[in-house]
Design a protein around this motif. Structure first.
Motif, PDB file in Angstrom:
ATOM      1  N   ASP A 263     -37.666  -2.217 -48.698  1.00 44.67           N
ATOM      2  CA  ASP A 263     -37.751  -3.558 -48.119  1.00 44.67           C
ATOM      3  C   ASP A 263     -36.527  -3.722 -47.222  1.00 44.67           C
ATOM      4  N   LEU A 264     -36.733  -3.624 -45.916  1.00 48.74           N
ATOM      5  CA  LEU A 264     -35.607  -3.614 -44.986  1.00 48.74           C
ATOM      6  C   LEU A 264     -34.804  -4.909 -45.003  1.00 48.74           C
ATOM      7  N   SER A 265     -35.454  -6.012 -45.388  1.00 49.99           N
ATOM      8  CA  SER A 265     -34.734  -7.294 -45.413  1.00 49.99           C
ATOM      9  C   SER A 265     -33.654  -7.308 -46.491  1.00 49.99           C
ATOM     10  N   GLN A 266     -33.719  -6.374 -47.429  1.00 49.81           N
ATOM     11  CA  GLN A 266     -32.747  -6.318 -48.516  1.00 49.81           C
ATOM     12  C   GLN A 266     -31.651  -5.284 -48.278  1.00 49.81           C
TER      13      GLN A 266
ATOM     14  N   CYS B  54     -39.775   1.940 -36.843  1.00 54.89           N
ATOM     15  CA  CYS B  54     -40.579   1.769 -35.628  1.00 54.89           C
ATOM     16  C   CYS B  54     -40.553   0.306 -35.195  1.00 54.89           C
ATOM     17  N   SER B  55     -41.710  -0.230 -34.821  1.00 55.57           N
ATOM     18  CA  SER B  55     -41.744  -1.562 -34.221  1.00 55.57           C
ATOM     19  C   SER B  55     -41.232  -2.650 -35.158  1.00 55.57           C
ATOM     20  N   ILE B  56     -41.398  -2.479 -36.465  1.00 56.84           N
ATOM     21  CA  ILE B  56     -40.993  -3.544 -37.396  1.00 56.84           C
ATOM     22  C   ILE B  56     -39.485  -3.781 -37.339  1.00 56.84           C
TER      23      ILE B  56
ATOM     24  N   ASP C 229     -32.987  -8.591 -38.965  1.00 59.84           N
ATOM     25  CA  ASP C 229     -31.606  -8.927 -38.616  1.00 59.84           C
ATOM     26  C   ASP C 229     -30.714  -8.418 -39.737  1.00 59.84           C
ATOM     27  N   PHE C 230     -30.062  -7.282 -39.521  1.00 62.74           N
ATOM     28  CA  PHE C 230     -29.204  -6.709 -40.546  1.00 62.74           C
ATOM     29  C   PHE C 230     -27.911  -7.510 -40.629  1.00 62.74           C
TER      30      PHE C 230
ATOM     31  N   LEU D 135     -28.517  -4.957 -32.004  1.00 63.02           N
ATOM     32  CA  LEU D 135     -27.130  -4.521 -32.172  1.00 63.02           C
ATOM     33  C   LEU D 135     -26.134  -5.670 -32.145  1.00 63.02           C
ATOM     34  N   ILE D 136     -26.156  -6.455 -31.091  1.00 68.77           N
ATOM     35  CA  ILE D 136     -25.161  -7.518 -30.900  1.00 68.77           C
ATOM     36  C   ILE D 136     -25.806  -8.851 -31.278  1.00 68.77           C
ATOM     37  N   ARG D 137     -25.545  -9.322 -32.488  1.00 69.12           N
ATOM     38  CA  ARG D 137     -26.164 -10.556 -32.985  1.00 69.12           C
ATOM     39  C   ARG D 137     -25.203 -11.737 -32.958  1.00 69.12           C
ATOM     40  N   HIS D 138     -23.906 -11.458 -33.008  1.00 66.34           N
ATOM     41  CA  HIS D 138     -22.897 -12.518 -33.057  1.00 66.34           C
ATOM     42  C   HIS D 138     -21.754 -12.163 -32.122  1.00 66.34           C
ATOM     43  N   GLU D 139     -20.939 -13.148 -31.804  1.00 67.84           N
ATOM     44  CA  GLU D 139     -19.909 -12.952 -30.783  1.00 67.84           C
ATOM     45  C   GLU D 139     -18.833 -11.951 -31.196  1.00 67.84           C
ATOM     46  N   ASP D 140     -18.710 -11.668 -32.499  1.00 69.84           N
ATOM     47  CA  ASP D 140     -17.697 -10.702 -32.924  1.00 69.84           C
ATOM     48  C   ASP D 140     -18.290  -9.322 -33.220  1.00 69.84           C
ATOM     49  N   ASP D 141     -19.578  -9.122 -32.908  1.00 67.11           N
ATOM     50  CA  ASP D 141     -20.207  -7.807 -33.069  1.00 67.11           C
ATOM     51  C   ASP D 141     -19.868  -6.912 -31.881  1.00 67.11           C
ATOM     52  N   ASN D 142     -19.836  -5.618 -32.116  1.00 71.28           N
ATOM     53  CA  ASN D 142     -19.663  -4.661 -31.026  1.00 71.28           C
ATOM     54  C   ASN D 142     -20.315  -3.344 -31.427  1.00 71.28           C
ATOM     55  N   GLY D 143     -20.565  -2.499 -30.448  1.00 73.05           N
ATOM     56  CA  GLY D 143     -21.197  -1.226 -30.753  1.00 73.05           C
ATOM     57  C   GLY D 143     -21.750  -0.578 -29.498  1.00 73.05           C
TER      58      GLY D 143
END
Length: 295
Positions: A161-164, A176-178, A184-185, A242-250
């Protein structure tokens, strides 16, 4: 038919009358001791637009993936939205600038691509998400990485279960598409999103082909006005993991050099406008170890 079978035929004919009398793609799905009849509409524009008008005085649609090359035409046509005001808002939350993009100039096939994945996963430091277009390729890479013993935590979309999932620096998620469309990790341990291919849909799909033919009759060129806009939207969704919040990077790693060699590549690269692009993993600021094979 003889009389008995004719009565049975009439019974099912009347039962499925709505399916047979509706425009769309008709499908029979066999099961062990039964079957299903389905009618898939090729367009929901008429019914959606009409229904929306009955339940809403006005509507606002907001998303990072509604436009393609600055135009909202594809989205509006799909949902039957006419006489609408559109606005593309720039800036204010352009977190994509927190990332960099690596696009190897050479293309990898077969065993070479599997070797490239092993090399990448061994040398990257940080959580990785690999997004594939097909389950077949996803499983092939997963089994290869397991066999090669990367020392990383390999997670396959179909087994959990990817949500966990909590991403750590050792996590590699293959999906894949899911995983492209809405997972949102949490946390900021996800440092790399790897795209195996540009997310064009399978042109041999029966339903997609029927939609393409209907689209061509109404709007013309199916590649530019149907396949490409859909692929660009899927690309936006993948990039957005990848970039979900202002302090994310990658970093994004795109293992499909068509973004560089094909004229339509500019539509995808426009999604990563103003993002620093390099062509060797060793040039990524946060890359440890380097990999001169990928150039």
């Amino acid at each position: 038919f003889d009389d008995e079978n004719y009565e049975l035929y009439k019974k099912y004919r009347d039962k499925f009358k709505n399916i047979f009398n509706t425009e769309g793609l008709r499908l029979i799905e066999p099961h062990k001791n039964s079957f299903s009849l389905k009618n898939l509409p090729l367009s929901v524009s008429d019914s959606f637009g009409e229904s929306l008008g009955k339940i809403c005085v006005s509507s606002i649609f907001i998303s990072a993936t509604l436009s393609v090359n600055g135009s909202f035409d594809y989205f509006c046509n799909e949902l039957g939205l006419s006489d609408v005001a559109t606005k593309k808002v720039e800036g204010g939350g352009d977190f994509l600038k927190n990332g960099v993009c690596c696009i190897p100039e050479k293309e990898f096939y077969g065993e070479k691509k599997l070797e490239a994945y092993f090399s990448i996963i061994k040398k990257l430091e940080g959580g990785c998400l690999i997004i594939f277009n097909s389950l077949e390729m996803m499983n092939k890479v997963y089994n290869y990485l397991r066999m090669k013993k990367t020392g990383r935590q390999l997670i396959l979309q179909t087994e959990v279960d990817l949500s966990q999932i909590d991403i750590t620096a050792e996590t590699v998620v293959l999906g894949c598409s899911i995983v492209r469309e809405g997972i949102d990790f949490s946390g900021n341990n996800l440092k790399y999103v790897i795209l195996d291919k540009l997310p064009f849909e399978n042109i041999s799909d029966v339903y997609l082909n029927a939609r393409k033919e209907a689209f061509e009759k109404e709007y013309g060129n199916a590649f530019m006005n149907f396949y490409l806009p859909r692929a660009v939207i899927y690309f936006k969704q993948a990039v957005g993991r990848l970039i979900r919040h202002e302090d994310d990077n990658g970093a994004w790693i795109i293992l499909d050099n068509r973004v560089l060699t094909k004229a339509y590549g500019k539509y995808f690269m426009d999604v990563l406008k103003d993002v620093q692009v390099c062509h060797r993993l060793s040039d990524l600021p946060s890359f440890a170890g380097g990999n001169n094979e990928l150039h």
